[in-house]
Design a protein around this motif. Structure first.
Motif, short mmCIF file in Angstrom:
data_model
loop_
_atom_site.label_atom_id
_atom_site.label_comp_id
_atom_site.label_asym_id
_atom_site.label_seq_id
_atom_site.Cartn_x
_atom_site.Cartn_y
_atom_site.Cartn_z
N ILE A 202 106.09 43.94 49.65
CA ILE A 202 107.22 44.04 50.57
C ILE A 202 107.37 45.46 51.12
O ILE A 202 107.75 45.64 52.28
N LEU A 203 107.04 46.46 50.32
CA LEU A 203 107.14 47.84 50.79
C LEU A 203 106.02 48.18 51.77
O LEU A 203 106.25 48.87 52.77
N GLN A 204 104.82 47.68 51.52
CA GLN A 204 103.73 47.94 52.45
C GLN A 204 103.99 47.26 53.79
O GLN A 204 103.68 47.82 54.85
N ARG A 205 104.58 46.08 53.75
CA ARG A 205 104.93 45.39 54.99
C ARG A 205 105.97 46.21 55.77
O ARG A 205 105.90 46.31 57.00
N GLN A 206 106.91 46.79 55.06
CA GLN A 206 107.90 47.65 55.72
C GLN A 206 107.22 48.85 56.38
O GLN A 206 107.55 49.21 57.52
N ILE A 207 106.30 49.47 55.68
CA ILE A 207 105.57 50.61 56.24
C ILE A 207 104.81 50.18 57.50
O ILE A 207 104.89 50.84 58.55
N ASP A 208 104.07 49.09 57.41
CA ASP A 208 103.21 48.65 58.52
C ASP A 208 104.04 48.27 59.74
O ASP A 208 103.76 48.72 60.86
N TYR A 209 105.05 47.44 59.54
CA TYR A 209 105.84 46.94 60.68
C TYR A 209 106.64 48.07 61.34
O TYR A 209 106.62 48.23 62.56
N ASN A 210 107.35 48.82 60.53
CA ASN A 210 108.28 49.79 61.10
C ASN A 210 107.57 50.99 61.70
O ASN A 210 108.00 51.53 62.73
N TYR A 211 106.46 51.40 61.10
CA TYR A 211 105.70 52.51 61.68
C TYR A 211 105.08 52.09 63.02
O TYR A 211 105.02 52.89 63.96
N ALA A 212 104.66 50.84 63.11
CA ALA A 212 104.04 50.35 64.34
C ALA A 212 105.02 50.36 65.50
O ALA A 212 104.69 50.80 66.61
N ILE A 213 106.25 49.91 65.28
CA ILE A 213 107.22 49.88 66.39
C ILE A 213 107.69 51.30 66.73
O ILE A 213 107.99 51.60 67.88
N ALA A 214 107.72 52.19 65.74
CA ALA A 214 108.05 53.59 66.03
C ALA A 214 107.00 54.22 66.95
O ALA A 214 107.34 54.93 67.91
N CYS A 215 105.75 53.95 66.67
CA CYS A 215 104.67 54.47 67.52
C CYS A 215 104.78 53.90 68.94
O CYS A 215 104.55 54.61 69.93
N GLU A 216 105.13 52.62 69.02
CA GLU A 216 105.33 52.00 70.33
C GLU A 216 106.48 52.69 71.08
O GLU A 216 106.37 52.97 72.28
N GLY A 217 107.57 52.97 70.38
CA GLY A 217 108.71 53.63 71.00
C GLY A 217 108.39 55.04 71.48
O GLY A 217 108.95 55.50 72.48
N LEU A 218 107.50 55.72 70.79
CA LEU A 218 107.11 57.08 71.20
C LEU A 218 106.09 57.07 72.33
O LEU A 218 106.00 58.04 73.10
N LYS A 219 105.37 56.00 72.46
CA LYS A 219 104.28 55.95 73.43
C LYS A 219 104.71 55.44 74.80
O LYS A 219 104.23 55.94 75.84
N ASN A 220 105.63 54.48 74.82
CA ASN A 220 105.91 53.78 76.08
C ASN A 220 107.38 53.90 76.50
O ASN A 220 108.17 54.58 75.86
N ASP A 221 107.71 53.24 77.58
CA ASP A 221 109.00 53.39 78.26
C ASP A 221 110.04 52.46 77.64
O ASP A 221 110.19 51.31 78.06
N TRP A 222 110.78 52.96 76.66
CA TRP A 222 111.79 52.15 75.99
C TRP A 222 113.11 52.92 75.89
O TRP A 222 113.13 54.09 75.51
N GLY A 223 114.19 52.24 76.19
CA GLY A 223 115.52 52.77 75.96
C GLY A 223 115.77 54.10 76.64
O GLY A 223 115.35 54.35 77.78
N ALA A 224 116.48 54.97 75.94
CA ALA A 224 116.81 56.29 76.47
C ALA A 224 115.82 57.36 76.03
O ALA A 224 116.07 58.56 76.18
N HIS A 225 114.69 56.95 75.44
CA HIS A 225 113.60 57.87 75.07
C HIS A 225 114.04 58.95 74.08
O HIS A 225 113.55 60.08 74.13
N ILE A 226 114.94 58.60 73.17
CA ILE A 226 115.46 59.60 72.24
C ILE A 226 114.35 60.19 71.37
O ILE A 226 114.28 61.41 71.17
#
Length: 422
Positions: A197-221
């Motif tokens: 369950i912890l590895q799944r948390q690492i994999d899923y949440n790190y992936a969406i963070a990278c997506e948020g840093l790479k592309n045009d989402w929200g207010a780009h905080i």
């Protein structure tokens, strides 16, 4: 720890660290609507939706994923009715075809949906009634996002259970949580019992963070933090957590692992710890144990607050992340206690005005407070008993914050909802 408590702590992690696709309040609506559609088994001509104020607040401004950019309660209901796969629970609308997106809009155009705000003793309360050509059905979720407490078809009650009774039956007792036992559990748990369950948390949440840093989402905080302040680990910890929210609040269709019913809290509790572990070249086991601390410290705080509140849940998770970082860097029980109290003293006044892009900014501020709380301890500094809401003893301070948010901020919550809906 006693064997009973050890087992309970493992079960709490399993219950709380589950996947969800999309902000969990719209998804809870979609799940409720999908279940109601299954019960009805008829062509729908009308829908009635009764919702508590906190559902209105948390659905109003967030994009429902897999809808083509739609927002709001009707869109959540339409998604669940047209494309929901009920057995997928919080991933109920994770698999939506382009054709179904068109059908959603068509269904919304032809189907009247009556939205009825209700006063409820539960901050999370949803009742979906679907009226068909020959039948009608009703499903209620209350207490937490997947807690079905009532099912009715053609005025026949098919299932009914009290909210408190169903919660007690469904969820392991969170009152067993305390900082000392969290610390001991993190040190001694057999990693193979929680690794998946912890590895799944690492994999899923790190992936969406990278997506948020790479592309045009929200207010780009997340992007703004790195662009403005550089890539120091303290900045990166805030940026990655904020970037995950940037993406998720704006409709990104990637799943996350939630904490206490919230994807923002799940990302905030985990991503700063993951970033610190990478920066300091910590082993995977060290990361797992630190994530246990951050997740359980978050859940512990949220137990006294409730799933939804006028108190921003990012604060609980940001302080939880600070505790996880403290543990990761060699901190003991005392380090966790001081990090918790210091962090809460700094940002416990942040309000929740619904799910939306500005959540990313609140996440950054909360993670910053958690990290600062730890570095205050490292430098021999602390906020002391009697200063504001701080009391001697970490558990007493946590209880104070819980009472503030659960009881003291009830009227604040009503005023927030009134202002948002005028």
């Amino acid at each position: 720890m006693e064997e009973k408590n050890y087992r309970h702590y493992i079960q709490i992690l399993k219950e709380e660290l589950v996947p969800a696709m999309g902000c969990t309040e719209p998804i809870a609506l979609a799940y409720c609507a999908s279940k109601c559609r299954d019960v009805l088994d008829d062509d729908i001509v009308k829908a009635k939706v009764k919702v508590s104020g906190n559902i209105i607040k948390n659905v109003k401004s967030v994009v429902v994923p897999n809808t083509g950019g739609l927002k709001g309660i009707p869109s959540s209901i339409g998604a669940g009715v047209v494309a929901g796969i009920t057995e997928n629970v919080l991933e109920v609308i994770a698999h939506v075809t382009d054709q179904q997106k068109k059908e959603m809009q068509q269904w919304l155009n032809r189907t009247p949906i009556e939205i009825i705000p209700i006063e409820s003793e539960y901050a999370l309360d949803i009742c979906v009634e679907l009226i068909g050509q020959n039948h009608r059905a009703k499903v209620r979720i209350a207490g937490f996002h997947t807690n079905i407490v009532y099912i009715e078809k053609d005025q026949e009650v098919l299932f009914q259970m009290g909210v408190v009774a169903s919660t007690d039956q469904t969820l392991t007792d969170r009152s067993l949580l305390n900082i000392r036992d969290i610390y001991e559990f993190a040190k001694n748990v057999k990693i193979e019992e929680v690794q998946d369950i912890l590895q799944r948390q690492i994999d899923y949440n790190y992936a969406i963070a990278c997506e948020g840093l790479k592309n045009d989402w929200g207010a780009h905080i997340g992007q703004i933090l790195l662009k403005t302040y550089g890539d120091d680990v303290k900045v990166k910890a805030k940026a990655y957590a904020a970037a995950g929210s940037d993406a998720r609040m704006s409709g990104c269709e990637m799943p996350v692992i939630i904490n206490s019913g919230s994807g923002n809290q799940g990302m905030t509790a985990s991503l700063p710890v993951i970033v610190y572990a990478k920066e300091y070249h910590k082993s995977q086991e060290e990361l797992y144990r630190a994530l246990i601390v951050s997740n359980l410290c978050t859940i512990h705080q949220k137990t006294g607050i409730g799933r939804l509140s006028a108190y921003c849940g990012a604060v609980s998770a940001g302080i939880g992340a600070g505790c996880g970082i403290a543990y990761l860097l060699g901190g003991d029980y005392e380090a966790l206690c001081h990090t918790m109290v210091n962090g809460l003293a700094i940002v416990s006044g942040i309000i929740c005005d619904g799910a939306k892009p500005s959540c990313a900014g609140k996440i950054a501020a909360s993670v910053d407070a958690g990290i600062l709380g730890y570095y205050m301890y490292k430098n021999g500094c602390e906020f002391k008993d009697g200063e504001g809401l701080v009391l001697k003893g970490v558990e007493n301070t946590i209880r104070n914050i819980g009472q503030l948010s659960r009881e003291g901020m009830k009227e604040t919550d009503k005023e927030i909802i009134k202002l948002m809906c005028r």
